[in-house]
Design a protein around this motif. Structure first.
Motif: not given
Length: 324
Positions: A149-160, A306-316
């Motif tokens: 999770l070290g490649y994400y921060d802020g709101r992106d980190l929370s989503l990941m 029916e599907f649980r939705v997971c959002i991926f966010a951040g920088k490549d």
């Protein structure tokens, strides 16, 4: 589930070799015993005639049969006790020359005593399928332990964090036989394939049949079955495994050519797996609006109902790793 002939033959040949190696190793150890304790060979020769003695006792008629069988049993047990004593007296374990199969359930045949495919054989076939799909190398490196999770921060980190937690709960449900459905949303390079690989690895190790396939290859198989299979082609149906496996992981939904046929196949697949309680993970680079544009209400209602939705966010993440 029906496995490809190539993968089945590869695993079957592997099991034949494992069994032959185990028996060869046992024979080698037995020769050491015979060299050290020659009288053990005499006992083994006597024990090898037990079957013939039983047949002869049965052919002698019903009168006194129980007594004859009891004597054979007692004599056999006495010989085995003598053998064990000779082995231990010579410094060998009593089971020193036993055949040591890798799987005690199927004795490395791939099938149990009732003729059903052993769990170990099914798992080997599943791993072979993952390897042939291109996922094999990934499941050794892209695991939950290596997901950072070290490649994400802020709101992106929370989503990941949420995506990682959902992935753990999803695979726990799958391995416990609880039908589960999950949808990964996000651009390329954000970790969708990594977590898909981690889920596949955990599910396989939990004894599940897993099929990992790109959307393009999946629909290509459906097209082959519908339009290109000849009557003389008796090879296994390419699409059965997508309906039968415990967990289907479909990558890159939205990259396939969109037409009435592919939409119909997708609906049938999703609906069948939900109806039959078969877990499914779908990942896509498309956003929600594009999904609604590409697919009709029958599909979107199931994906978002029916599907649980997971959002991926951040920088490549790939780009970040290259710049390190």
């Amino acid at each position: 589930m029906p496995y490809s002939r190539e993968n089945y033959k590869k695993v079957y040949d592997l099991y034949q070799k494992k069994r032959a190696d185990a028996e060869s190793d046992s024979a080698s150890r037995r020769r050491r015993v015979y060299d050290a304790v020659p009288s053990v060979r005499q006992i083994d020769d006597e024990l090898s005639h037990t079957g013939l003695k039983i047949i002869a006792a049965a052919n002698a008629g019903p009168a006194g049969l129980d007594e004859r069988m009891a004597k054979i049993k007692a004599d056999t047990e006495k010989l085995r006790a003598m053998r064990n004593e000779l082995l231990t007296s010579a410094g060998f374990a009593s089971d020193y020359d036993d055949v040591r199969y890798e799987c005690p359930i199927c004795s490395d045949t791939g099938y149990n005593s009732e003729g059903y495919m052993c769990k170990c054989f099914r798992r080997a076939l599943t791993i072979a399928g993952l390897e042939s799909s291109g996922m094999g190398n990934l499941i050794t490196t892209q695991t939950f332990e290596t997901f950072s999770l070290g490649y994400y921060d802020g709101r992106d980190l929370s989503l990941m964090r949420g995506a990682l937690d959902c992935s753990h709960r999803f695979v726990d449900d799958v391995t416990n036989g609880i039908p589960s459905y999950m949808l990964f949303f996000g651009k390329t390079g954000l970790g969708k394939t990594h977590l898909s690989s981690a889920i596949a690895k955990e599910a396989v190790e939990g004894g599940c049949d897993v099929v990992y396939v790109s959307a393009q290859n999946l629909f290509s198989d459906f097209e082959f079955e519908r339009f290109n299979r000849s009557r003389s082609d008796d090879s296994p149906c390419r699409t059965d495994r997508y309906f039968d496996c415990d967990l289907l992981i479909m990558d890159d939904l939205g990259t396939e050519v969109g037409n009435q046929f592919t939409v119909s196949c997708l609906y049938n697949l999703i609906n069948s797996r939900i109806t039959n309680g078969k877990s499914m993970l779908i990942s896509t680079n498309e956003n929600k609006d594009r999904i609604f544009e590409r697919y009709d209400e029958r599909i979107t209602s199931r994906l978002f109902g029916e599907f649980r939705v997971c959002i991926f966010a951040g920088k490549d993440v790939r780009s970040q790793k290259l710049s390190e």
